[in-house]
Motif scaffolding. Structure first.
Motif, mmCIF file in Angstrom:
data_model
loop_
_atom_site.group_PDB
_atom_site.id
_atom_site.type_symbol
_atom_site.label_atom_id
_atom_site.label_comp_id
_atom_site.label_asym_id
_atom_site.label_seq_id
_atom_site.Cartn_x
_atom_site.Cartn_y
_atom_site.Cartn_z
ATOM 1 N N MET A 327 27.301 37.229 53.647
ATOM 2 C CA MET A 327 28.645 36.797 53.276
ATOM 3 C C MET A 327 28.602 35.966 52.003
ATOM 4 N N LEU A 328 29.557 36.231 51.112
ATOM 5 C CA LEU A 328 29.760 35.415 49.926
ATOM 6 C C LEU A 328 31.064 34.647 50.093
ATOM 7 N N VAL A 329 31.088 33.397 49.656
ATOM 8 C CA VAL A 329 32.309 32.583 49.727
ATOM 9 C C VAL A 329 32.625 32.072 48.329
ATOM 10 N N ASN A 330 33.837 32.355 47.870
ATOM 11 C CA ASN A 330 34.292 31.866 46.567
ATOM 12 C C ASN A 330 35.699 31.315 46.670
ATOM 13 N N SER A 331 35.960 30.270 45.887
ATOM 14 C CA SER A 331 37.286 29.661 45.843
ATOM 15 C C SER A 331 37.967 29.982 44.512
ATOM 16 N N GLU A 332 39.274 30.137 44.581
ATOM 17 C CA GLU A 332 40.041 30.444 43.365
ATOM 18 C C GLU A 332 40.132 29.236 42.432
ATOM 19 N N ASP A 333 39.851 28.041 42.938
ATOM 20 C CA ASP A 333 39.941 26.855 42.072
ATOM 21 C C ASP A 333 38.563 26.249 41.794
ATOM 22 N N ASP A 334 37.525 27.073 41.866
ATOM 23 C CA ASP A 334 36.163 26.625 41.551
ATOM 24 C C ASP A 334 36.035 26.451 40.041
ATOM 25 N N MET A 335 35.632 25.266 39.615
ATOM 26 C CA MET A 335 35.518 24.984 38.186
ATOM 27 C C MET A 335 34.091 25.167 37.657
ATOM 28 N N VAL A 336 33.162 25.600 38.507
ATOM 29 C CA VAL A 336 31.787 25.868 38.079
ATOM 30 C C VAL A 336 31.512 27.369 38.096
ATOM 31 N N CYS A 337 31.638 27.964 39.272
ATOM 32 C CA CYS A 337 31.509 29.418 39.407
ATOM 33 C C CYS A 337 32.915 29.996 39.361
ATOM 34 N N LEU A 338 33.340 30.352 38.163
ATOM 35 C CA LEU A 338 34.733 30.687 37.898
ATOM 36 C C LEU A 338 35.178 31.954 38.623
ATOM 37 N N PRO A 339 36.424 31.956 39.130
ATOM 38 C CA PRO A 339 36.920 33.122 39.868
ATOM 39 C C PRO A 339 36.944 34.401 39.038
ATOM 40 N N LYS A 340 37.056 34.281 37.710
ATOM 41 C CA LYS A 340 37.063 35.475 36.865
ATOM 42 C C LYS A 340 35.736 36.222 36.910
ATOM 43 N N ASN A 341 34.682 35.566 37.396
ATOM 44 C CA ASN A 341 33.370 36.204 37.455
ATOM 45 C C ASN A 341 33.135 36.984 38.751
ATOM 46 N N ILE A 342 34.015 36.818 39.725
ATOM 47 C CA ILE A 342 33.837 37.480 41.022
ATOM 48 C C ILE A 342 33.917 38.997 40.857
ATOM 49 N N GLN A 343 32.982 39.695 41.473
ATOM 50 C CA GLN A 343 32.906 41.157 41.329
ATOM 51 C C GLN A 343 33.215 41.833 42.670
ATOM 52 N N GLU A 344 34.485 42.076 42.912
ATOM 53 C CA GLU A 344 34.893 42.696 44.166
ATOM 54 C C GLU A 344 34.403 44.133 44.277
ATOM 55 N N ASP A 345 34.368 44.855 43.171
ATOM 56 C CA ASP A 345 33.899 46.246 43.204
ATOM 57 C C ASP A 345 32.458 46.329 43.686
ATOM 58 N N MET A 346 31.643 45.392 43.237
ATOM 59 C CA MET A 346 30.250 45.343 43.667
ATOM 60 C C MET A 346 30.167 45.104 45.172
ATOM 61 N N VAL A 347 30.977 44.177 45.665
ATOM 62 C CA VAL A 347 30.973 43.855 47.093
ATOM 63 C C VAL A 347 31.348 45.078 47.926
ATOM 64 N N LYS A 348 32.378 45.801 47.506
ATOM 65 C CA LYS A 348 32.840 46.977 48.250
ATOM 66 C C LYS A 348 31.812 48.100 48.244
ATOM 67 N N ALA A 349 31.035 48.198 47.169
ATOM 68 C CA ALA A 349 30.091 49.310 47.035
ATOM 69 C C ALA A 349 28.811 49.118 47.826
ATOM 70 N N ILE A 350 28.429 47.872 48.098
ATOM 71 C CA ILE A 350 27.125 47.589 48.700
ATOM 72 C C ILE A 350 27.054 47.997 50.170
ATOM 73 N N GLY A 351 28.121 47.749 50.904
ATOM 74 C CA GLY A 351 28.113 48.114 52.320
ATOM 75 C C GLY A 351 27.837 46.947 53.235
ATOM 76 N N GLY A 352 26.857 46.131 52.924
ATOM 77 C CA GLY A 352 26.499 45.029 53.802
ATOM 78 C C GLY A 352 27.043 43.695 53.371
ATOM 79 N N ALA A 353 27.931 43.685 52.390
ATOM 80 C CA ALA A 353 28.460 42.429 51.846
ATOM 81 C C ALA A 353 29.871 42.158 52.335
ATOM 82 N N LEU A 354 30.159 40.892 52.578
ATOM 83 C CA LEU A 354 31.491 40.432 52.945
ATOM 84 C C LEU A 354 31.845 39.277 52.025
#
Length: 397
Positions: A327-354
């Motif tokens: 599982m990956l956890v990201n917040s929309e108001d994260d000021m370090v790991c910015l939400p624009k960097n989140i890769q939803e397509d990668m998550v959907k393609a892997i199979g074992g990721a949430l």
């Protein structure tokens, strides 16, 4: 006179209570979270399909994931207030709470030193599940202790993997990696599995910088890892791009991170690092942003160039090799790991990721409760790992 004072007091308290309830209700209405994961029916590879099915089972088994919602402490819901509260709690933990750990020190083939801090959990049986925590960029077991305590309260044996130069141990070889070294992590995992051969389940949790390391380790090890499930908390995804705009968008954060890593890795270890390369040390000191530092320190990470460093340490290069549910956890108001960097397509393609995306939470803060004493991040992490454990037992039976 007394009655007048009592009425005024009642009025003030009533007003405060009303405002508090209104704020809480507003937060409740606006803090639903969103899950992202691949559809098992769309997976062509049998192995990926099975992982996707397991993720679907985990979501069904875990009420907190079936209907995800993070409600921050109402008076610290803002991204900065949430982070400050987390830091205050962390300092209180360090100075006023007795966090008892026993330490094992491991020497790597090049003479480098890592360590493992084990929680005081003698009350747990030999078959208790084990969760291994990978700390932040300049962290150690001191600022990961609340995760360990919570895991212990849930019946898990917790330990923290301190990387090179962490846990109050200076570098013993001219080598360090801001994101952590997967081969060092493998040695630490091997030690834990040998120490607890009867453990019923093995899990791993990476926090901030550790979130990338857990993905790198799992991806490089593939089927060879004994880890059965994992969590990556506030990951940055593609580290070649993740911090390039940090100095522009959040200059205070970038300056703080840069100062912290320079002090932690360079200032404390200047002599041993200069023995390897004064030019590389100067290059790191001259870095003006966190991204520049990450790019400049490749020599100390055992790489010939920045490109080699990113090829070896970028989570997006290794995530497809992961064959465990995570599982990956990201917040929309994260000021370090910015939400624009989140890769939803990668998550959907892997199979074992949430992926769990929350509207609030700041960076690894996620305080909850009226007084802010709770940690949603610790709670949802253990909920996921418990569900993964149950899911695997169901599958085996």
């Amino acid at each position: 006179m007394t009655m007048s004072w009592d009425l005024k007091t009642f009025g003030v308290l009533f007003s405060i209570s009303t405002v508090s309830l209104c704020v809480y209700y507003r937060l409740y209405q606006r803090t639903s979270a969103r899950l992202v994961y691949g559809d098992s029916k769309s997976m062509l590879d049998p192995g990926r399909r099975r992982l996707a099915e397991q993720i679907e089972d985990i979501v069904k088994l875990c009420p907190e994931l079936s209907n995800p919602k993070y409600i921050p402490t109402f008076w610290a819901a803002n991204q900065w207030a949430n982070l400050v509260l987390f830091m205050v709690k962390e300092q209180f933990d360090n100075y006023f709470r007795a966090n008892i750990f026993s330490r094992e020190i491991l020497t790597m083939p090049d003479g480098g030193t890592v360590s493992i801090d084990f929680s005081d959990d003698t009350n747990l049986c030999t078959t208790a599940p084990v969760v291994m925590f990978l700390h932040t960029v300049t962290g150690s077991s001191r600022d990961t202790s609340h995760f360990v305590r919570y895991a212990t309260s849930r019946g898990w044996r917790g330990c923290v993997f301190n990387r090179r130069g962490h846990g109050e141990i200076s570098l013993t070889s001219p080598s360090f990696n801001c994101m952590g070294d997967a081969s060092d992590t493998k040695a630490q995992v091997d030690f834990v599995t040998a120490k607890f051969p009867s453990a019923s389940y093995l899990a791993m949790v990476g926090i901030s910088a550790g979130s990338g390391l857990v993905l790198n380790y799992l991806g490089k090890e593939g089927e060879n890892t004994p880890i059965q499930a994992a969590c990556s908390l506030c990951p940055a995804y593609d580290i070649t791009q993740a911090f390039t705009q940090l100095a522009e968008l959040y200059p205070v954060v970038d300056r703080h991170l840069l100062s912290s890593v320079k002090n932690h890795f360079l200032t404390k270890n200047r002599q041993i690092l200069s023995s390897k390369s004064q030019a590389a040390l100067d290059r790191c000191y001259q870095a003006k942003t966190t991204h520049e530092f990450l790019t400049a320190h490749y020599s100390f990470a055992g790489c010939d160039s920045a490109d080699d460093y990113f090829a070896a340490n970028n989570p997006t290069e290794w995530v497809e090799g992961i064959v465990r549910p995570f599982m990956l956890v990201n917040s929309e108001d994260d000021m370090v790991c910015l939400p624009k960097n989140i890769q939803e397509d990668m998550v959907k393609a892997i199979g074992g990721a949430l992926l769990l995306r929350t509207r609030k939470g700041s960076h690894i803060a996620f305080n909850e409760g009226v007084l802010g004493t709770g940690s949603y991040l610790a709670r949802i992490t253990m909920d996921f790992l418990e569900a993964a454990r149950i899911s695997e037992n169901i599958f085996k039976s």
